[in-house]
Design an enzyme around this catalytic site. Structure first.
Site, PDB file in Angstrom:
ATOM      1  N   CYS A   1       1.145  -1.471  -0.265  1.00 51.84           N
ATOM      2  CA  CYS A   1       0.212   0.195  -0.120  1.00 51.84           C
ATOM      3  C   CYS A   1       0.849   1.171   0.039  1.00 51.84           C
ATOM      4  O   CYS A   1       0.305   2.031  -0.341  1.00 51.84           O
ATOM      5  CB  CYS A   1      -0.816   0.170   0.914  1.00 51.84           C
ATOM      6  SG  CYS A   1      -2.135  -1.621   0.982  1.00 51.84           S
TER       7      CYS A   1
ATOM      8  N   HIS B   1      -3.217   7.500   2.195  1.00 51.77           N
ATOM      9  CA  HIS B   1      -3.780   5.956   1.468  1.00 51.77           C
ATOM     10  C   HIS B   1      -5.244   5.826   2.388  1.00 51.77           C
ATOM     11  O   HIS B   1      -5.373   5.532   3.658  1.00 51.77           O
ATOM     12  CB  HIS B   1      -2.837   5.258   2.144  1.00 51.77           C
ATOM     13  CG  HIS B   1      -3.156   3.369   2.426  1.00 51.77           C
ATOM     14  ND1 HIS B   1      -3.834   3.208   1.172  1.00 51.77           N
ATOM     15  CD2 HIS B   1      -2.821   2.441   3.039  1.00 51.77           C
ATOM     16  CE1 HIS B   1      -4.134   1.996   0.996  1.00 51.77           C
ATOM     17  NE2 HIS B   1      -3.748   1.262   2.058  1.00 51.77           N
TER      18      HIS B   1
ATOM     19  N   ASN C   1     -10.085  -0.435  -0.074  1.00 49.73           N
ATOM     20  CA  ASN C   1      -8.899  -0.043   0.197  1.00 49.73           C
ATOM     21  C   ASN C   1      -7.952  -0.480  -1.215  1.00 49.73           C
ATOM     22  O   ASN C   1      -7.796  -2.043  -1.179  1.00 49.73           O
ATOM     23  CB  ASN C   1      -7.893  -0.993   0.986  1.00 49.73           C
ATOM     24  CG  ASN C   1      -6.444  -0.885   1.574  1.00 49.73           C
ATOM     25  OD1 ASN C   1      -6.122  -0.267   0.093  1.00 49.73           O
ATOM     26  ND2 ASN C   1      -6.588  -1.787   2.928  1.00 49.73           N
TER      27      ASN C   1
HETATM   28  O1  UT7 Z   1      -3.516  -1.271   3.152  1.00 49.34           O
HETATM   29  C1  UT7 Z   1      -3.587  -1.732   4.775  1.00 49.34           C
HETATM   30  C2  UT7 Z   1      -3.465  -1.467   6.048  1.00 49.34           C
HETATM   31  N1  UT7 Z   1      -4.741  -2.315   6.456  1.00 49.34           N
HETATM   32  C3  UT7 Z   1      -4.973  -1.511   7.305  1.00 49.34           C
HETATM   33  O2  UT7 Z   1      -5.187  -0.820   7.778  1.00 49.34           O
HETATM   34  C4  UT7 Z   1      -6.473  -2.062   8.258  1.00 49.34           C
HETATM   35  C5  UT7 Z   1      -6.120  -1.628   8.919  1.00 49.34           C
HETATM   36  N2  UT7 Z   1      -7.062  -2.688  10.498  1.00 49.34           N
HETATM   37  C6  UT7 Z   1      -8.461  -1.868   9.915  1.00 49.34           C
HETATM   38  O3  UT7 Z   1      -8.400  -1.308   9.557  1.00 49.34           O
HETATM   39  C7  UT7 Z   1      -9.631  -2.920  11.562  1.00 49.34           C
HETATM   40  O4  UT7 Z   1      -8.633  -3.106  11.925  1.00 49.34           O
HETATM   41  C8  UT7 Z   1     -10.062  -3.574  10.988  1.00 49.34           C
HETATM   42  C9  UT7 Z   1     -11.544  -3.174   9.907  1.00 49.34           C
HETATM   43  C10 UT7 Z   1      -9.571  -4.860  10.167  1.00 49.34           C
HETATM   44  C11 UT7 Z   1     -10.879  -4.763  11.840  1.00 49.34           C
HETATM   45  O5  UT7 Z   1     -11.190  -3.635  12.847  1.00 49.34           O
HETATM   46  P1  UT7 Z   1     -11.772  -3.833  14.148  1.00 49.34           P
HETATM   47  O6  UT7 Z   1     -12.115  -2.989  15.103  1.00 49.34           O
HETATM   48  O7  UT7 Z   1     -10.162  -4.677  14.824  1.00 49.34           O
HETATM   49  O8  UT7 Z   1     -12.429  -5.042  14.263  1.00 49.34           O
HETATM   50  P2  UT7 Z   1     -12.026  -6.998  15.682  1.00 49.34           P
HETATM   51  O9  UT7 Z   1     -10.781  -6.996  14.231  1.00 49.34           O
HETATM   52  O10 UT7 Z   1     -11.530  -5.977  16.143  1.00 49.34           O
HETATM   53  O11 UT7 Z   1     -12.519  -7.813  14.866  1.00 49.34           O
HETATM   54  C12 UT7 Z   1     -13.986  -7.208  16.291  1.00 49.34           C
HETATM   55  C13 UT7 Z   1     -15.167  -8.313  15.950  1.00 49.34           C
HETATM   56  C14 UT7 Z   1     -14.746  -9.613  15.777  1.00 49.34           C
HETATM   57  O12 UT7 Z   1     -15.948 -10.197  16.407  1.00 49.34           O
HETATM   58  P3  UT7 Z   1     -15.370 -10.661  17.995  1.00 49.34           P
HETATM   59  O13 UT7 Z   1     -14.156 -11.659  18.039  1.00 49.34           O
HETATM   60  O14 UT7 Z   1     -15.435  -9.716  19.163  1.00 49.34           O
HETATM   61  O15 UT7 Z   1     -16.743 -11.798  18.294  1.00 49.34           O
HETATM   62  C15 UT7 Z   1     -14.515 -10.370  14.682  1.00 49.34           C
HETATM   63  O16 UT7 Z   1     -14.716 -11.203  14.417  1.00 49.34           O
HETATM   64  O17 UT7 Z   1     -15.881  -8.028  14.764  1.00 49.34           O
HETATM   65  C16 UT7 Z   1     -16.311  -9.304  13.947  1.00 49.34           C
HETATM   66  N3  UT7 Z   1     -15.789  -9.277  12.524  1.00 49.34           N
HETATM   67  C17 UT7 Z   1     -16.623  -8.585  11.447  1.00 49.34           C
HETATM   68  N4  UT7 Z   1     -17.980  -8.472  11.706  1.00 49.34           N
HETATM   69  C18 UT7 Z   1     -18.653  -8.468  10.880  1.00 49.34           C
HETATM   70  C19 UT7 Z   1     -14.555  -9.278  11.681  1.00 49.34           C
HETATM   71  N5  UT7 Z   1     -15.401  -8.939  10.131  1.00 49.34           N
HETATM   72  C20 UT7 Z   1     -16.584  -8.809   9.965  1.00 49.34           C
HETATM   73  C21 UT7 Z   1     -17.351  -8.482   9.096  1.00 49.34           C
HETATM   74  N6  UT7 Z   1     -18.502  -8.103   9.466  1.00 49.34           N
HETATM   75  N7  UT7 Z   1     -16.993  -8.492   7.492  1.00 49.34           N
END
Ligand code: UT7
Length: 339
Positions: free
Chosen positions: A129, A266, A296
């Site tokens: 990225c 980005h 993204n």
């Molecule tokens: O270009 C490269 C750079 N990449 C990035 O910048 C990505 C950086 N990271 C992020 O943007 C965030 O970490 C994410 C958007 C990927 C995830 O957000 P988060 O607030 O960190 O969520 P999490 O991973 O802590 O997940 C929270 C909950 C989990 O459920 P439990 O364990 O709390 O029950 C996940 O299983 O959300 C669940 N979850 C979803 N729920 C519905 C994960 N993906 C999804 C989904 N729909 N698509």
């Protein structure tokens, strides 16, 4: 008088197929996975993304973006002596997408009765990225040393090809697209347009938090050829290094955040953009946001956002613009420039 490289034209391209969050809810439900528009919007700011069809590659999107950038710059292809493409989703293992792009641009120019563009250097940059920030930094350096005079600098990606649609934590985040700029040499006393400072970095110990671990060997795909990400680890690292890179380019150029007219970050996640803006004390109305409509698009996201901001009349000649990216590797960097 000093030698600068300035952006003289921008262009971008998106595939026709647009998927809203509701479309992804349906697509994932067919695989027994649950997601929702609310979750995606709240955690990322993404509402829609574009995916290519089976016949379209990164070079096809890059071609359209470059044709638009050349037209905006009023620059014939035959003037271009350097093509640098930031991509992690190249058309082939080799040759580079840049050389494939060069040939597509040349064939189109010849078909219009214009001169072609073969002969200049063309190569890809693989910094995920951060690919466009890396590519722009390299092109700027090559122009400042007199090695090149007019460059096409491109970010082009087809991330839909490397997504695991059985992994809801990653497949809702990415999209396809391309953006390009014409970067050309110009001489002035420092008051004119051009790249003012660049700053790029990498720390390979973080390889595992964002990667496509598979490879091709002996005619077989070895390992997993789809994207893996530890979202929270990436998030935490991203906000810190983006602030560092932003401050580094401001220091190098003798500017402060108050001098910045537009931040074009980005487009990974609206919360990362808000975090960076907050740390720099920049109001969000100075931040170009397209993640809601593009998702993204990795190396394509910055030039795509820049082109939209230029064409919509937001980014104007004479304004100070900061570009900054972060991605797999881990790589990160920033570019400060005057339009
Ligand atoms: O270009 C490269 C750079 N990449 C990035 O910048 C990505 C950086 N990271 C992020 O943007 C965030 O970490 C994410 C958007 C990927 C995830 O957000 P988060 O607030 O960190 O969520 P999490 O991973 O802590 O997940 C929270 C909950 C989990 O459920 P439990 O364990 O709390 O029950 C996940 O299983 O959300 C669940 N979850 C979803 N729920 C519905 C994960 N993906 C999804 C989904 N729909 N698509």
């Amino acid at each position: 008088m000093a030698l600068y490289s300035r952006i003289s034209g921008t262009g971008s391209a998106l595939p026709a197929r647009r998927l809203t969050n509701a479309d992804l809810v349906t697509l994932l439900a067919e695989r027994g996975l649950e997601t929702s528009d609310e979750w995606i919007v709240e955690r990322t700011g993404i509402r829609a993304r574009h995916f290519v069809d089976a016949d379209t590659n990164a070079s096809d999107l890059a071609f359209k973006a470059c044709e638009a950038a050349l037209q905006a710059a009023g620059c014939p292809l035959s003037d271009i002596d350097l093509i640098v493409v930031g991509t992690s989703t190249p058309d082939m293992v080799f040759p580079s997408t840049a050389t494939i792009l060069q040939n597509k641009l040349t064939q189109a120019a010849l078909a219009r009765g214009e001169a072609g563009g073969a002969g200049g250097a063309a190569f890809d940059v693989q910094a995920v990225c951060s690919g466009f920030v890396y590519a722009l930094t390299l092109a700027d350096a090559l122009i400042k040393t007199g090695t090149a005079h007019k460059a096409l600098v491109v970010g082009a990606e087809v991330f839909s090809r490397i997504l695991d649609f059985n992994d809801r934590t990653t497949c809702v985040l990415f999209g396809d697209g391309a953006g390009a700029v014409v970067l050309e040499a110009c001489e002035h006393d420092g008051s004119g347009p051009g790249i003012l400072a660049t700053d790029i970095h990498a720390d390979g110990k973080h390889t595992g938090i964002l990667c496509v671990p598979g490879t091709v060997s002996g005619g077989q795909v070895l390992g997993d050829p789809t994207l893996k990400m530890d979202g929270q680890a990436v998030f935490k690292l991203a906000v810190g290094v983006l602030e560092d890179a932003a401050r580094a380019v401001l220091d190098k150029a003798g500017k402060t955040a108050a001098d910045v007219d537009w931040l074009v970050p980005h487009q990974a996640n609206i919360r990362i953009m808000q975090g960076t803006a907050r740390k720099l004390k920049l109001p969000m109305d100075k931040v170009v946001v397209t993640v809601d409509q593009h998702g993204n698009t990795s190396a394509a996201s910055i030039p795509l956002a820049l082109d939209e901001a230029v064409r919509s009349g937001k980014v104007l000649p004479g304004q100070i613009v900061m570009l900054e990216g972060v991605g797999g590797g881990f790589t990160w960097g920033a570019v400060l420039l005057k339009m």
